[in-house]
Design an enzyme around this catalytic site. Structure first.
Site, mmCIF file in Angstrom:
data_model
loop_
_atom_site.group_PDB
_atom_site.id
_atom_site.type_symbol
_atom_site.label_atom_id
_atom_site.label_comp_id
_atom_site.label_asym_id
_atom_site.label_seq_id
_atom_site.Cartn_x
_atom_site.Cartn_y
_atom_site.Cartn_z
ATOM 1 N N CYS A 2 26.310 49.160 47.874
ATOM 2 C CA CYS A 2 24.998 49.492 48.411
ATOM 3 C C CYS A 2 24.109 50.078 47.317
ATOM 4 O O CYS A 2 24.577 50.756 46.409
ATOM 5 C CB CYS A 2 25.048 50.501 49.547
ATOM 6 S SG CYS A 2 26.037 50.003 50.937
ATOM 7 N N ARG A 27 24.759 45.586 43.417
ATOM 8 C CA ARG A 27 25.563 46.615 44.070
ATOM 9 C C ARG A 27 25.991 46.191 45.475
ATOM 10 O O ARG A 27 26.835 46.844 46.095
ATOM 11 C CB ARG A 27 24.768 47.909 44.166
ATOM 12 C CG ARG A 27 24.397 48.489 42.824
ATOM 13 C CD ARG A 27 23.606 49.749 43.013
ATOM 14 N NE ARG A 27 24.417 50.793 43.603
ATOM 15 C CZ ARG A 27 25.168 51.635 42.919
ATOM 16 N NH1 ARG A 27 25.201 51.575 41.630
ATOM 17 N NH2 ARG A 27 25.877 52.557 43.529
ATOM 18 N N TRP A 73 26.376 46.569 50.940
ATOM 19 C CA TRP A 73 27.710 46.006 50.766
ATOM 20 C C TRP A 73 28.534 46.616 51.890
ATOM 21 O O TRP A 73 28.840 47.812 51.869
ATOM 22 C CB TRP A 73 28.269 46.392 49.393
ATOM 23 C CG TRP A 73 29.567 45.745 49.045
ATOM 24 C CD1 TRP A 73 29.741 44.549 48.421
ATOM 25 C CD2 TRP A 73 30.878 46.264 49.259
ATOM 26 N NE1 TRP A 73 31.076 44.293 48.250
ATOM 27 C CE2 TRP A 73 31.798 45.328 48.754
ATOM 28 C CE3 TRP A 73 31.383 47.427 49.844
ATOM 29 C CZ2 TRP A 73 33.183 45.514 48.812
ATOM 30 C CZ3 TRP A 73 32.756 47.619 49.906
ATOM 31 C CH2 TRP A 73 33.633 46.667 49.386
ATOM 32 N N ASN A 99 23.959 55.310 50.809
ATOM 33 C CA ASN A 99 25.013 54.654 50.028
ATOM 34 C C ASN A 99 26.205 55.588 50.044
ATOM 35 O O ASN A 99 26.079 56.753 49.695
ATOM 36 C CB ASN A 99 24.508 54.424 48.595
ATOM 37 C CG ASN A 99 25.642 54.053 47.650
ATOM 38 O OD1 ASN A 99 26.635 53.453 48.062
ATOM 39 N ND2 ASN A 99 25.502 54.416 46.392
ATOM 40 N N GLY A 100 27.371 55.080 50.466
ATOM 41 C CA GLY A 100 28.564 55.927 50.509
ATOM 42 C C GLY A 100 29.320 55.703 51.801
ATOM 43 O O GLY A 100 29.098 54.703 52.490
ATOM 44 N N GLU A 483 42.418 40.375 31.255
ATOM 45 C CA GLU A 483 40.971 40.358 31.424
ATOM 46 C C GLU A 483 40.449 38.921 31.576
ATOM 47 O O GLU A 483 39.586 38.649 32.412
ATOM 48 C CB GLU A 483 40.296 41.056 30.225
ATOM 49 C CG GLU A 483 38.789 41.041 30.219
ATOM 50 C CD GLU A 483 38.147 41.721 31.428
ATOM 51 O OE1 GLU A 483 38.868 42.339 32.230
ATOM 52 O OE2 GLU A 483 36.922 41.606 31.567
ATOM 53 N N LYS A 487 38.371 37.572 34.707
ATOM 54 C CA LYS A 487 37.034 36.995 34.498
ATOM 55 C C LYS A 487 36.923 35.663 35.214
ATOM 56 O O LYS A 487 35.908 35.343 35.803
ATOM 57 C CB LYS A 487 36.807 36.822 32.999
ATOM 58 C CG LYS A 487 35.596 37.257 32.331
ATOM 59 C CD LYS A 487 35.038 38.633 32.437
ATOM 60 C CE LYS A 487 35.143 39.424 33.655
ATOM 61 N NZ LYS A 487 35.126 40.845 33.549
ATOM 62 N N GLU A 490 37.369 36.207 39.440
ATOM 63 C CA GLU A 490 36.374 36.960 40.209
ATOM 64 C C GLU A 490 35.063 36.202 40.368
ATOM 65 O O GLU A 490 34.361 36.404 41.347
ATOM 66 C CB GLU A 490 36.134 38.337 39.596
ATOM 67 C CG GLU A 490 35.454 38.322 38.255
ATOM 68 C CD GLU A 490 35.202 39.721 37.700
ATOM 69 O OE1 GLU A 490 34.978 40.642 38.476
ATOM 70 O OE2 GLU A 490 35.244 39.862 36.459
ATOM 71 N N HIS A 506 60.897 34.672 34.689
ATOM 72 C CA HIS A 506 61.512 35.506 35.722
ATOM 73 C C HIS A 506 60.884 35.254 37.084
ATOM 74 O O HIS A 506 60.812 36.170 37.907
ATOM 75 C CB HIS A 506 61.413 36.980 35.312
ATOM 76 C CG HIS A 506 62.110 37.250 34.022
ATOM 77 N ND1 HIS A 506 63.480 37.371 33.931
ATOM 78 C CD2 HIS A 506 61.647 37.337 32.752
ATOM 79 C CE1 HIS A 506 63.819 37.553 32.660
ATOM 80 N NE2 HIS A 506 62.725 37.521 31.926
ATOM 81 N N LYS A 604 29.014 45.835 42.022
ATOM 82 C CA LYS A 604 29.254 46.273 40.643
ATOM 83 C C LYS A 604 29.837 47.672 40.556
ATOM 84 O O LYS A 604 30.785 47.917 39.827
ATOM 85 C CB LYS A 604 27.954 46.204 39.844
ATOM 86 C CG LYS A 604 28.169 46.618 38.399
ATOM 87 C CD LYS A 604 27.519 45.681 37.455
ATOM 88 C CE LYS A 604 27.895 45.964 36.020
ATOM 89 N NZ LYS A 604 29.065 45.177 35.581
HETATM 90 C C1 F6R Z 1 35.249 43.166 36.584
HETATM 91 C C2 F6R Z 1 34.598 44.451 36.743
HETATM 92 C C3 F6R Z 1 35.325 45.511 37.456
HETATM 93 C C4 F6R Z 1 35.026 46.889 36.831
HETATM 94 C C5 F6R Z 1 35.648 47.991 37.696
HETATM 95 C C6 F6R Z 1 35.423 49.362 37.116
HETATM 96 O O1 F6R Z 1 34.457 42.266 35.880
HETATM 97 O O2 F6R Z 1 33.484 44.636 36.319
HETATM 98 O O3 F6R Z 1 36.691 45.274 37.503
HETATM 99 O O4 F6R Z 1 35.541 46.921 35.546
HETATM 100 O O5 F6R Z 1 35.113 47.934 38.981
HETATM 101 O O6 F6R Z 1 34.062 49.664 37.068
HETATM 102 P P1 F6R Z 1 33.536 50.812 36.137
HETATM 103 O O7 F6R Z 1 33.801 50.414 34.726
HETATM 104 O O8 F6R Z 1 32.084 50.938 36.443
HETATM 105 O O9 F6R Z 1 34.317 52.048 36.495
#
Ligand code: F6R
Length: 609
Positions: A2, A27, A73, A99-100, A483, A487, A490, A506, A604
C-alpha cells in the site's frame, strides 16, 4: 504494501495525488482511491491499477486543493472497490487512508458495534476511521486527542492520513512502524509513503517518528507527541533528483535500473573509497569497533538475503570471521542465541521491511551492535541501527530489485575487505589489489551491458515458453544463482529454483528431462571442474544449458549457449554474473508479454509481516 499520499496547498489536489500515486504503484496495485475536498469530501475508488481510477476521474472537474490518496496491496479483504481506500466513518465525518495492519481490529469492531457502528468492508482499516470518530465525538477534544487515543488503543503497524469534516483546511497524519514522509514547498504540504512520490514537487522533507502525529495545513506542518505536546522538527534536503524517479526513455523501470548499475556501483565505491583507501567513518563505526566483533549475523529478506549469502562466502574466506545468514522473517521467532560480541548486519533497500526491522530490534534487545546496509536515507531501519552504510543507488522503482542489489554487494565487499585488513587477515599488497580491482567493476558491468544485452535478448525470446528453470553453481556461483533464479521467477512467473551444483544429485536431478532449462554459473576456478561435471550430468539427461562464465574458463563442451563475462577477482564475480541473469529475467518476461515492473501479488516494500 500500500502507498498513501496527501496534498494540502494552492494547486488542484487531484493532479498531484494521481501523479504521486503513480510513483507509489510499485507498493501495491490491486485498487486505488482518492478523497478530495472542495465544499464536501468526495471519495473516488476503482479496482485494479491506477489507470482505472484515472479513467473514472477523467471527465470530472475536481477543483479541491486538499486531498488524500491510496494504492492498495490487499491484506484484509479481497481486492475490490468496496475494500479500496479511502475509508469513511459511519456518518462520513472521518475519511482515512492507511498503510499497515491493525492486529486487534476484530476486538475493536466488537467494541464499536456495541456503540452501533456498522461496517461495510472486510478491511482492518475501516475500524480506524470509526474509532477515531468514536474518540473524537466522545471526548470532544479535537483531532490530536482522538488520534492519540486511537494510537494507544490499536495494535499493529500504520501510517494514516485523515481528513476531519469539521477541520476543512487540515490533513492529520500519524504513524507506527509503517513508512511516511512529509514534504513542504511554497505550493503546499505533502505526505507520502516514500520519497519518489513527491520528489517532483519538493526535496524538503520531515521525518515523522513512531507514535507521532502531525497536522498539515497549506503552509505549515505541526508535529505532536503522544501527550499532544508539539515537537520541533527540521526539514531535511533529499539528495535524489526528480529524474531518477522517471523512466527517462526506457520502456520499463527495471531495464532503466539495470542500465544504471555501472553508475550506481561507481557512486557507491566512490562514497567509501578515496585514494585507494577504504573509509567507513560516515557510518559512525570506528576501526576499533570493527575489530572487536567475534562473529557476524546477516539478516535480511529476499534479494537482500541473497546479498547476505554472497557476503558470507567473502567475509568468512577473506576476513576469517564466522558468519551466519538468517531470513529475517524466521529470525526472531526461533529465539536466536546471539553473542554480545557479535555484529548484526541488516541489509535492506527500503529500510522499511517489517521483518528486517523486527530482526534489528531483536538483535538490539539482546545487546548486539547493529549495522544497516540501506538505500533509503532516513528510513526506519537506518534510524534505529547503531551504524549505517548507505548504498548510493538512488530511488529504485521496479518491484524486482537490480541496482540496489548491486550496490549492496559492493558495500558488502568493501566491508569484508576492511574487516580482513583490520583483523590482519590480508596483507597490505592484497588489500590494495582488492581495492584497485573493485574500482574496475563499473567498466566491466558497462562492458557486459554494451556487448551482451542484444544476444541475451535474442536467446530470451527462445525460452519464453519454458515451465521450469534450474540455476546451478558452486560457492559464490551458487550464491548468485539464488538471485538469478528469483529474478526470473518473480517477474516471468516461470517456476525456477537455484541449487548448489553438488546438491542436485540428492533429489532434484530427477526433475531434469529433455529440454529442461539449466543455467550454470561458472566463475570460481577452485570448483570449476566439479561444476562442469554436474552440468555434464544434467546435459546427459537432456537439459538445455546456458552458461554464464568468466572469459578464462572453457565451458564449450557443456554449453548449448554461452555467455562470457570479463575476468575479475574471484570475490567480485557476483557483481558481473548477476547482470546477464537480470537481463535474462527481464527479457524472458517481456517476451511473455507481462508487466515486468509490477509483477502480480508483489509489492516493493513489505511493511507487514
Ligand atoms: C526481489 C526483491 C525483494 C526484496 C525484499 C527485501 O527482487 O526486491 O526480494 O529484496 O523484499 O526488501 P528490502 O531490501 O527493501 O528490505
Amino acid at each position: 504494501m500500500c502507498g498513501i499520499v496527501g496534498y494540502n496547498g494552492k494547486k488542484k489536489a487531484v493532479d498531484i495525488l494521481l501523479d504521486s500515486l503513480s510513483k507509489l504503484e510499485y507498493r501495491g496495485y490491486d485498487s486505488a482511491g482518492i478523497a478530495i475536498r472542495d465544499k464536501e469530501i468526495e471519495v473516488y475508488k476503482a479496482k485494479g491499477k491506477l489507470a482505472n481510477l484515472k479513467e473514472k476521474l477523467e471527465k470530472k472537474d475536481l477543483k479541491g486543493t486538499i486531498g488524500i490518496g491510496h494504492t492498495r496491496w490487499a491484506t484484509h479483504g479481497e481486492p475490490s472497490e468496496n475494500n479500496a481506500h479511502p475509508h469513511t466513518s459511519n456518518d462520513g465525518s472521518i475519511t482515512l487512508v492507511h498503510n499497515g495492519i491493525i492486529e486487534n481490529y476484530q476486538e475493536l469492531i466488537q467494541k464499536l458495534e456495541k456503540h452501533d457502528y456498522k461496517f461495510y468492508s472486510e478491511t482492518d482499516t475501516e475500524v480506524l476511521a470509526n474509532i477515531i470518530d468514536y474518540y473524537y465525538k466522545k471526548y470532544k477534544m479535537g483531532p490530536i486527542d482522538a488520534i492519540n487515543r486511537t494510537m494507544v488503543r490499536v495494535r499493529g503497524s500504520y501510517a494514516i492520513a485523515v481528513m476531519f469534516e469539521e477541520h476543512p483546511d487540515e490533513i492529520w497524519v500519524a504513524r507506527k512502524d509503517s513508512p511516511m514522509i512529509i514534504g513542504q514547498n511554497e505550493d503546499g504540504t505533502y505526505l507520502a509513503s516514500d520519497v519518489p512520490a513527491i520528489l517532483k514537487y519538493t526535496n524538503q522533507v520531515y521525518y515523522i517518528d513512531n507514535l507521532e502525529a502531525a497536522c498539515l495545513k497549506k503552509d505549515q506542518v505541526t508535529f505532536y507527541d503522544l501527550n499532544g505536546d508539539t515537537i520541533e522538527k527540521e526539514l531535511t534536503t533529499i539528495k535524489w533528483n526528480a529524474e531518477a524517479a522517471e523512466k527517462e526513455g526506457y520502456e520499463h523501470f527495471m531495464l532503466k535500473e539495470i542500465f544504471e548499475q555501472p553508475d550506481v556501483i561507481k557512486k557507491t565505491i566512490n562514497y567509501y573509497i578515496q585514494n585507494n583507501k577504504i573509509d567507513l567513518s560516515k557510518s559512525g563505526i570506528t576501526k576499533d569497533v570493527l575489530k572487536s566483533f567475534k562473529e557476524i549475523y546477516i539478516i535480511a529478506c529476499g534479494s537482500a538475503y541473497h546479498v547476505g549469502i554472497n557476503a558470507q562466502y567473502i567475509f568468512e574466506e577473506l576476513a576469517r570471521i564466522p558468519v551466519r545468514v538468517e531470513i529475517a522473517s524466521e529470525f526472531r521467532y526461533r529465539h536466536p542465541i546471539l553473542d554480545k560480541k557479535g555484529l548484526a548486519i541488516i541489509i535492506s533497500q527500503s529500510g522499511e521491511t517489517a521483518d528486517s526491522l523486527a530482526a534489528l530490534r531483536e538483535a538490539k534487545k539482546q545487546g548486539v551492535k547493529t549495522l544497516a546496509i540501506i538505500n533509503v536515507v532516513g528510513s526506519s531501519i537506518a534510524r534505529e541501527a547503531d551504524y549505517v552504510l548507505y548504498t548510493i543507488a538512488g530511488p529504485e522503482i521496479a518491484v524486482a530489485t537490480t541496482k540496489a542489489f548491486s550496490a549492496q554487494l559492493i558495500v558488502s565487499y568493501i566491508l569484508a575487505i576492511e574487516m580482513a585488513h583490520i583483523r590482519r587477515k590480508i596483507n597490505a599488497k592484497l588489500n590494495l589489489e582488492l581495492i584497485k580491482e573493485i574500482q574496475t567493476l563499473p567498466d566491466k558491468v558497462q562492458y557486459i551491458l554494451d556487448n551482451l544485452t542484444h544476444s541475451i535478448q535474442k536467446i530470451s525470446s527462445e525460452f519464453s515458453y519454458v515451465h521450469d528453470a534450474f540455476y546451478i553453481g558452486r560457492n559464490l556461483d551458487y550464491a548468485i544463482s539464488l538471485e538469478g533464479s528469483l529474478k526470473l521467477k518473480e517477474v516471468s512467473y516461470i517456476h525456477s529454483e537455484a541449487y548448489a551444483a553438488g546438491e542436485l544429485k540428492h533429489g532434484t536431478i530427477s526433475l531434469i528431462e529433455d529440454k529442461t532449462l539449466v543455467i550454470g554459473v561458472i566463475t570460481q576456478e577452485e570448483v570449476y571442474e566439479k561444476t562442469i561435471s554436474n552440468l555434464v550430468e544434467v546435459k546427459s539427461r537432456g537439459a538445455f544449458i546456458i552458461t554464464v562464465s568468466s572469459d578464462n574458463l572453457d565451458v564449450d563442451k557443456v554449453s548449448d549457449y554461452s555467455i562470457k563475462i570479463p575476468e575479475t577477482n574471484k570475490y567480485f564475480y557476483p557483481s558481473l554474473t548477476v547482470i546477464p541473469l537480470q537481463l535474462l529475467g527481464y527479457y524472458i518476461t517481456i517476451a511473455r508479454g507481462l508487466d515486468v515492473d509490477k509483477p502480480r501479488n508483489l509489492a516493493k516494500s513489505v511493511t507487514v509481516e
